[in-house]
Design an enzyme around this catalytic site. Structure first.
Site, PDB file in Angstrom:
ATOM      1  N   SER A  68       0.796  -1.236   0.000  1.00  0.00           N
ATOM      2  CA  SER A  68       0.000   0.000   0.000  1.00  0.00           C
ATOM      3  C   SER A  68       0.824   1.280   0.000  1.00  0.00           C
ATOM      4  O   SER A  68       0.281   2.348  -0.276  1.00  0.00           O
ATOM      5  CB  SER A  68      -0.916   0.036   1.218  1.00  0.00           C
ATOM      6  OG  SER A  68      -2.091  -0.667   0.945  1.00  0.00           O
ATOM      7  N   LYS A  71       0.643   3.449  -3.030  1.00  0.00           N
ATOM      8  CA  LYS A  71      -0.530   4.281  -3.338  1.00  0.00           C
ATOM      9  C   LYS A  71      -0.183   5.766  -3.365  1.00  0.00           C
ATOM     10  O   LYS A  71      -0.750   6.542  -4.138  1.00  0.00           O
ATOM     11  CB  LYS A  71      -1.634   4.026  -2.306  1.00  0.00           C
ATOM     12  CG  LYS A  71      -2.214   2.614  -2.354  1.00  0.00           C
ATOM     13  CD  LYS A  71      -3.056   2.334  -1.109  1.00  0.00           C
ATOM     14  CE  LYS A  71      -3.681   0.943  -1.165  1.00  0.00           C
ATOM     15  NZ  LYS A  71      -4.372   0.613   0.113  1.00  0.00           N
ATOM     16  N   TYR A 245      -4.935   4.635   7.639  1.00  0.00           N
ATOM     17  CA  TYR A 245      -6.295   4.060   7.674  1.00  0.00           C
ATOM     18  C   TYR A 245      -7.063   4.496   8.930  1.00  0.00           C
ATOM     19  O   TYR A 245      -7.055   5.673   9.263  1.00  0.00           O
ATOM     20  CB  TYR A 245      -6.235   2.518   7.574  1.00  0.00           C
ATOM     21  CG  TYR A 245      -5.292   2.014   6.529  1.00  0.00           C
ATOM     22  CD1 TYR A 245      -5.442   2.389   5.206  1.00  0.00           C
ATOM     23  CD2 TYR A 245      -4.233   1.187   6.855  1.00  0.00           C
ATOM     24  CE1 TYR A 245      -4.576   1.921   4.230  1.00  0.00           C
ATOM     25  CE2 TYR A 245      -3.358   0.712   5.887  1.00  0.00           C
ATOM     26  CZ  TYR A 245      -3.542   1.094   4.586  1.00  0.00           C
ATOM     27  OH  TYR A 245      -2.679   0.635   3.643  1.00  0.00           O
TER      28      TYR A 245
HETATM   29  N1  GLN Z   1      -1.958  -5.193  -2.199  1.00  0.00           N
HETATM   30  C1  GLN Z   1      -2.611  -5.049  -0.936  1.00  0.00           C
HETATM   31  C2  GLN Z   1      -4.118  -5.090  -1.099  1.00  0.00           C
HETATM   32  O1  GLN Z   1      -4.625  -4.523  -2.025  1.00  0.00           O
HETATM   33  C3  GLN Z   1      -2.186  -3.760  -0.287  1.00  0.00           C
HETATM   34  C4  GLN Z   1      -2.888  -3.513   1.015  1.00  0.00           C
HETATM   35  C5  GLN Z   1      -2.012  -2.837   2.034  1.00  0.00           C
HETATM   36  O2  GLN Z   1      -0.795  -2.827   1.948  1.00  0.00           O
HETATM   37  N2  GLN Z   1      -2.646  -2.330   3.072  1.00  0.00           N
HETATM   38  O3  GLN Z   1      -4.809  -5.703  -0.314  1.00  0.00           O
END
Ligand code: GLN
Length: 312
Positions: A68, A71, A245
């Site tokens: 993530s 992102k 989050y």
């Molecule tokens: N590739 C993971 C997902 O889409 C990334 C989620 C994360 O790192 N929180 O679930």
């Protein structure tokens, strides 16, 4: 004052590393089968300053997939591709107060809530320009090259593992397609998103990437610009409010600097105009944030007086 801090920064990191090495809470992510194979004892902390000094302890060369944390950088590329106004019409900037993988969408404004949760990240990645899937992937890899200072690669076993089990993300993409929030080719967007998450980095890279954001978009090691300066404030704002989050509020309160976590167990944090911080320790808490990573960042923020509203 950074100069006073610098002389003892390595020993600060060494102390934190030995203090939190014994912290055994949390569990490594296993919903992506390949991720569950990681050694939970791996632990590293790295700081890179905007003038290019590097301080690192532990397994800082250990490779892992960025997950993530990607992102943040994909959001920057989408902003460069389309500009702030258009991107805002497609992805909001409102925290969800929910888990990273929660199936919540802003049906009123017809957008996923923000680019740091999965739904918003899939929509963001679907915006990245390019003639076909290969060019889009290459543009993402080229972007990561600018941030890390070296070529990066996709871990194909993590990618295929996530692609074959990522039904929840696939469901979100279908829901967004249903609401007209994302364009037709969702399998291609999901593939690109899963590949972006499977880009291989180490803890040193995390700190360099964070330092690049701290340094107005210029990689402090290579001197190369990774992202347009005008989007730094957008990127850091959405990291600050949404990057951790459903822990984002408490993080802002206790750590007080923009940060992003990933289910690999990485966290990177940005102290604007000062430094980038990377921490890697795979066991996660219930919200999907690295247990040791959170502790280390809270302690570092206190010891180095990093909270934006305390010391800024
Ligand atoms: N590739 C993971 C997902 O889409 C990334 C989620 C994360 O790192 N929180 O679930």
């Amino acid at each position: 004052d950074l100069e006073i801090v610098s002389s003892s920064l390595l020993s600060v990191l060494q102390d934190l590393h030995s203090k939190y090495k014994s912290l055994q809470e949390g569990a490594v992510a296993n919903y992506i089968p390949e991720l569950a194979k990681v050694n939970p004892d791996l632990f590293s902390i790295c700081i890179v300053t905007v003038d290019g000094q590097v301080y690192e302890v532990g397994d800082y060369q250990q490779l892992f997939t960025i997950q993530s944390m990607s992102k943040v950088f994909a959001y920057g590329l989408a902003l460069e591709d389309h500009g702030r106004d258009y991107v805002l019409t497609r992805v909001g900037v409102e925290p969800t107060g929910e888990a990273f993988n929660s199936i919540v969408l802003d049906e009123r404004s017809k957008r996923p809530y923000n680019p740091m949760v999965n739904a918003g990240a899939i929509a963001t990645t679907s915006l990245i320009k390019g003639e076909g899937a290969t060019e889009r992937l290459n543009r993402i890899l080229e972007m990561f090259r600018r941030y890390t200072g070296h070529d990066v690669f996709v871990d194909m076993s993590i990618f295929t593992s996530e692609r074959s089990t990522g039904h929840r993300n696939r469901a979100m993409a279908h829901l967004m397609l249903n609401f007209g929030m994302i364009d037709q080719n969702i399998e291609e967007a999901l593939d690109l998103y899963f590949k972006q998450c499977a880009v291989i980095v180490n803890c040193h890279d995390l700190a360099v990437m964070a330092a690049t954001l701290a340094n107005k978009g210029i990689n402090p090691i290579t001197g190369e610009r990774a992202v347009d300066h005008q989007y730094i404030k957008d990127i850091l704002s959405v990291m600050y409010t949404c990057g951790m989050y459903n822990f984002a509020g408490e993080w802002a309160y206790t750590v007080g600097i923009p940060a992003k976590s990933g289910v690999c167990g990485g966290i990177f944090a940005v102290v604007p105009n000062q430094m980038g911080i990377g921490v890697f320790s795979p066991p996660l808490d219930a919200r999907g944030n690295s247990v040791r990573g959170v502790e280390v960042c809270q302690a570092l923020s206190q010891q180095l007086c990093l909270h934006l509203f305390e010391c800024g």
